[in-house]
Design a protein around this motif. Sequence first.
Motif, mmCIF file in Angstrom:
data_model
loop_
_atom_site.group_PDB
_atom_site.id
_atom_site.type_symbol
_atom_site.label_atom_id
_atom_site.label_comp_id
_atom_site.label_asym_id
_atom_site.label_seq_id
_atom_site.Cartn_x
_atom_site.Cartn_y
_atom_site.Cartn_z
ATOM 1 N N VAL A 193 0.834 -1.195 0.000
ATOM 2 C CA VAL A 193 0.000 0.000 0.000
ATOM 3 C C VAL A 193 0.875 1.254 0.000
ATOM 4 C CG1 VAL A 193 -1.552 1.383 1.455
ATOM 5 C CG2 VAL A 193 -2.079 -1.015 0.991
ATOM 6 N N GLN A 194 1.907 1.290 0.835
ATOM 7 C CA GLN A 194 2.794 2.458 0.855
ATOM 8 C C GLN A 194 3.504 2.637 -0.475
ATOM 9 O OE1 GLN A 194 5.184 1.494 4.305
ATOM 10 N NE2 GLN A 194 4.059 2.943 5.597
ATOM 11 N N ASP A 195 3.944 1.535 -1.055
ATOM 12 C CA ASP A 195 4.607 1.620 -2.353
ATOM 13 C C ASP A 195 3.654 2.172 -3.411
ATOM 14 O OD1 ASP A 195 6.944 0.922 -4.090
ATOM 15 O OD2 ASP A 195 5.458 -0.368 -5.036
ATOM 16 N N ALA A 196 2.392 1.719 -3.402
ATOM 17 C CA ALA A 196 1.411 2.234 -4.356
ATOM 18 C C ALA A 196 1.132 3.713 -4.115
ATOM 19 C CB ALA A 196 0.118 1.424 -4.265
ATOM 20 N N LEU A 197 1.126 4.130 -2.862
ATOM 21 C CA LEU A 197 0.922 5.548 -2.559
ATOM 22 C C LEU A 197 2.074 6.401 -3.093
ATOM 23 C CD1 LEU A 197 -0.423 5.222 1.098
ATOM 24 C CD2 LEU A 197 -1.707 6.124 -0.853
ATOM 25 N N VAL A 198 3.287 5.863 -3.063
ATOM 26 C CA VAL A 198 4.416 6.578 -3.666
ATOM 27 C C VAL A 198 4.144 6.802 -5.144
ATOM 28 C CG1 VAL A 198 6.843 6.403 -4.326
ATOM 29 C CG2 VAL A 198 6.153 5.800 -2.007
ATOM 30 N N ALA A 212 -1.392 10.299 3.700
ATOM 31 C CA ALA A 212 -1.261 9.917 2.296
ATOM 32 C C ALA A 212 -2.495 9.142 1.826
ATOM 33 C CB ALA A 212 -0.008 9.077 2.102
ATOM 34 N N ILE A 213 -2.986 8.234 2.655
ATOM 35 C CA ILE A 213 -4.198 7.499 2.287
ATOM 36 C C ILE A 213 -5.368 8.462 2.144
ATOM 37 C CG2 ILE A 213 -5.897 5.802 3.076
ATOM 38 C CD1 ILE A 213 -3.582 4.288 4.397
ATOM 39 N N GLY A 214 -5.501 9.376 3.107
ATOM 40 C CA GLY A 214 -6.579 10.355 3.025
ATOM 41 C C GLY A 214 -6.470 11.233 1.793
ATOM 42 N N ALA A 215 -5.235 11.645 1.455
ATOM 43 C CA ALA A 215 -5.034 12.483 0.277
ATOM 44 C C ALA A 215 -5.433 11.738 -0.985
ATOM 45 C CB ALA A 215 -3.579 12.926 0.188
ATOM 46 N N TRP A 216 -5.030 10.462 -1.080
ATOM 47 C CA TRP A 216 -5.395 9.670 -2.264
ATOM 48 C C TRP A 216 -6.904 9.477 -2.340
ATOM 49 C CZ3 TRP A 216 -7.807 4.930 -2.828
ATOM 50 C CH2 TRP A 216 -7.832 4.420 -4.128
ATOM 51 N N GLN A 217 -7.537 9.194 -1.199
ATOM 52 C CA GLN A 217 -8.990 8.998 -1.204
ATOM 53 C C GLN A 217 -9.715 10.233 -1.717
ATOM 54 O OE1 GLN A 217 -9.236 7.914 2.974
ATOM 55 N NE2 GLN A 217 -9.964 5.854 2.451
ATOM 56 N N ARG A 260 -8.421 12.970 -3.365
ATOM 57 C CA ARG A 260 -7.972 13.548 -4.624
ATOM 58 C C ARG A 260 -8.188 12.630 -5.817
ATOM 59 N NH1 ARG A 260 -2.251 13.727 -4.151
ATOM 60 N NH2 ARG A 260 -2.312 11.731 -5.246
ATOM 61 N N ASP A 261 -7.834 11.360 -5.667
ATOM 62 C CA ASP A 261 -7.841 10.446 -6.803
ATOM 63 C C ASP A 261 -9.055 9.519 -6.824
ATOM 64 O OD1 ASP A 261 -5.435 11.536 -7.539
ATOM 65 O OD2 ASP A 261 -4.241 9.992 -6.575
ATOM 66 N N ALA A 262 -9.496 9.075 -5.659
ATOM 67 C CA ALA A 262 -10.610 8.139 -5.630
ATOM 68 C C ALA A 262 -11.959 8.839 -5.536
ATOM 69 C CB ALA A 262 -10.446 7.165 -4.452
ATOM 70 N N GLY A 263 -11.959 10.126 -5.140
ATOM 71 C CA GLY A 263 -13.215 10.856 -5.029
ATOM 72 C C GLY A 263 -14.122 10.340 -3.939
ATOM 73 N N ILE A 264 -13.517 9.843 -2.853
ATOM 74 C CA ILE A 264 -14.304 9.337 -1.730
ATOM 75 C C ILE A 264 -13.890 10.075 -0.465
ATOM 76 C CG2 ILE A 264 -14.644 7.065 -2.763
ATOM 77 C CD1 ILE A 264 -12.383 5.996 -1.073
ATOM 78 N N LYS A 265 -14.614 9.836 0.602
ATOM 79 C CA LYS A 265 -14.333 10.513 1.858
ATOM 80 C C LYS A 265 -12.957 10.121 2.378
ATOM 81 C CE LYS A 265 -16.156 11.262 6.528
ATOM 82 N NZ LYS A 265 -17.217 10.895 7.496
ATOM 83 N N ALA A 266 -12.200 11.120 2.857
ATOM 84 C CA ALA A 266 -10.851 10.891 3.363
ATOM 85 C C ALA A 266 -10.927 10.391 4.794
ATOM 86 C CB ALA A 266 -10.029 12.170 3.293
ATOM 87 N N PRO A 321 -12.404 -2.575 -2.065
ATOM 88 C CA PRO A 321 -12.404 -1.965 -3.403
ATOM 89 C C PRO A 321 -11.404 -0.823 -3.534
ATOM 90 C CG PRO A 321 -14.648 -2.338 -2.645
ATOM 91 C CD PRO A 321 -13.755 -2.583 -1.466
ATOM 92 N N ALA A 322 -11.289 0.013 -2.491
ATOM 93 C CA ALA A 322 -10.353 1.136 -2.559
ATOM 94 C C ALA A 322 -8.918 0.642 -2.560
ATOM 95 C CB ALA A 322 -10.586 2.086 -1.389
ATOM 96 N N ARG A 323 -8.620 -0.370 -1.755
ATOM 97 C CA ARG A 323 -7.254 -0.902 -1.724
ATOM 98 C C ARG A 323 -6.877 -1.497 -3.074
ATOM 99 N NH1 ARG A 323 -4.055 -5.453 -0.088
ATOM 100 N NH2 ARG A 323 -5.863 -6.796 -0.273
ATOM 101 N N ALA A 324 -7.806 -2.246 -3.682
ATOM 102 C CA ALA A 324 -7.528 -2.823 -4.996
ATOM 103 C C ALA A 324 -7.306 -1.738 -6.041
ATOM 104 C CB ALA A 324 -8.673 -3.741 -5.416
ATOM 105 N N ALA A 325 -8.105 -0.675 -5.967
ATOM 106 C CA ALA A 325 -7.952 0.426 -6.925
ATOM 107 C C ALA A 325 -6.611 1.125 -6.741
ATOM 108 C CB ALA A 325 -9.103 1.416 -6.763
ATOM 109 N N LEU A 326 -6.192 1.318 -5.472
ATOM 110 C CA LEU A 326 -4.911 1.967 -5.199
ATOM 111 C C LEU A 326 -3.758 1.112 -5.723
ATOM 112 C CD1 LEU A 326 -3.010 4.007 -3.884
ATOM 113 C CD2 LEU A 326 -3.379 2.827 -1.700
#
Length: 476
Positions: free
Chosen positions: A73-78, A98-103, A105-111, A118-123
């Motif tokens: 997960v951390q590697d994907a966030l990088v 970082a997880i909140g920022a990705w949620q 900014r990129d996933a369009g879901i609540k941080a 589903p979110a982990r698979a998408a990340l």
Amino acid sequence: MPRPTRLLAAGLLPFLACGLAAGGAAAQGTAPAGPPGTRPAGPRPAGPTAPDPAFEAARAAFEARPEAERRAVQDALVWAGSYNSVVTGAFGRRTYEAIGAWQARDAGIKATGILDEPARAALLAAGEAARRAARFTIAADPATGLVIGIPERLLPKRTRLPAGSRWQSPDGRITLDTRAFAPGSIDLDGLFAQSAAATPERKVTYTLKRPDFTVVTGETPAGKFYIRDAAGPSGLRGFSLSYDKASSREMDRLVIAIANSFVPFPDETPTPPPRPAVAAAVPASPVIGPPAGEPVGGTGLAVGPRRIVAVLPAACPGPLAGGAPARILRRDEASGLALLDAATPPGIPPVLAPAPSPGEAVLVLAVGADGPSVTPGDLAPGGVLAPLQPGAAGAPILDRSGRLVGLVARLPAKPRLVAGVLPPLIHPLVGADALRAVLGADAPTASAGGTSPLSAGVIAGRFGKAVVGVRCGGAG
């Protein structure tokens, strides 16, 4: 949707350097995760000392995962441009933000800082797609002995330097150099003084000096640079990355990935985390032999003195191993597996592994035009799922303990590119049973390490010298 925060501005590189230095402790502190004056997206604690139920809930959810999944997960966030620190699998404020920022900014879901399935698979899929798009390959540098990740799409040019190697962009605006110094030729203090020297045209923005490594970052009027050197029993090894400011949006993220991948002494130091499993793959292309009369190139594995195992086509005139003539001792026509009598490289052969499990993470150790490279993959029904390059036919497939699972069967004659990038394909493999049948008493059974998981860098350093290029047709 907000624009992604640029991660490695001058004020942020210190946090990356400290995180990589401390092995995770400093990396998970409360320092801001963006340049000075910015506020990263994502959840924030209620106060510096007050308990934060949201943070603690996110920590509990994250730490419930196995370490390999946390690191993935951390590697994907990088790669998603949200995480600016060392990949350790430890949870802290930076991972939470970082997880909140990705949620947001990129996933369009609540941080929330908590990833559901589903979110982990998408990340993971997003991170893997970014890595593949950069053609990021963790490779052993034969000129220095270190291991480092190379974004081959951006840095396709490679040349040899007096004390290392150089990867460069076609226009010369991005350069990655490796370097090595023998014990006694220069000490770390002297090398640090050279790297940290400032001039009117060279501004040093951060320095870090520890007994066994140093980091220097800075800027020039048109560019940025990052320098890291490490000391060990084998001397000094390091790398420098310089790039123009016009490429900062992409290169700022890649600096983190390259720094996280750097292993100066593979036999002594752990290295990058396993890559996340690929969420989806392009269906395998049919295995087709090369055109008649065309030389065949691939990888062979030394299994003992003057014994190399490889996968060869039915007609293989004048086989060569490492450029020297080889003689076929035994072969299995069904699989193409052949045992060769030839001069062998000095590496240690890996021991054969027990029956592998589908989905198991593996590494493919192949010989390409620039020497050995390591490609992460996964075992799949019908073979190994990995984005393999030409030259990987016959390459050993190793599990995460460095044991031999099998060899890559021959690759498609015309690999299919997707958007100019070689995607992961399912390549048939020659399994351990076929290897035992052909090798017989030559099967590698000597101890080559325990069953503890090893990093990609350690595996490359330990077994990289056991692979050799093979070719048919009498061509070198």
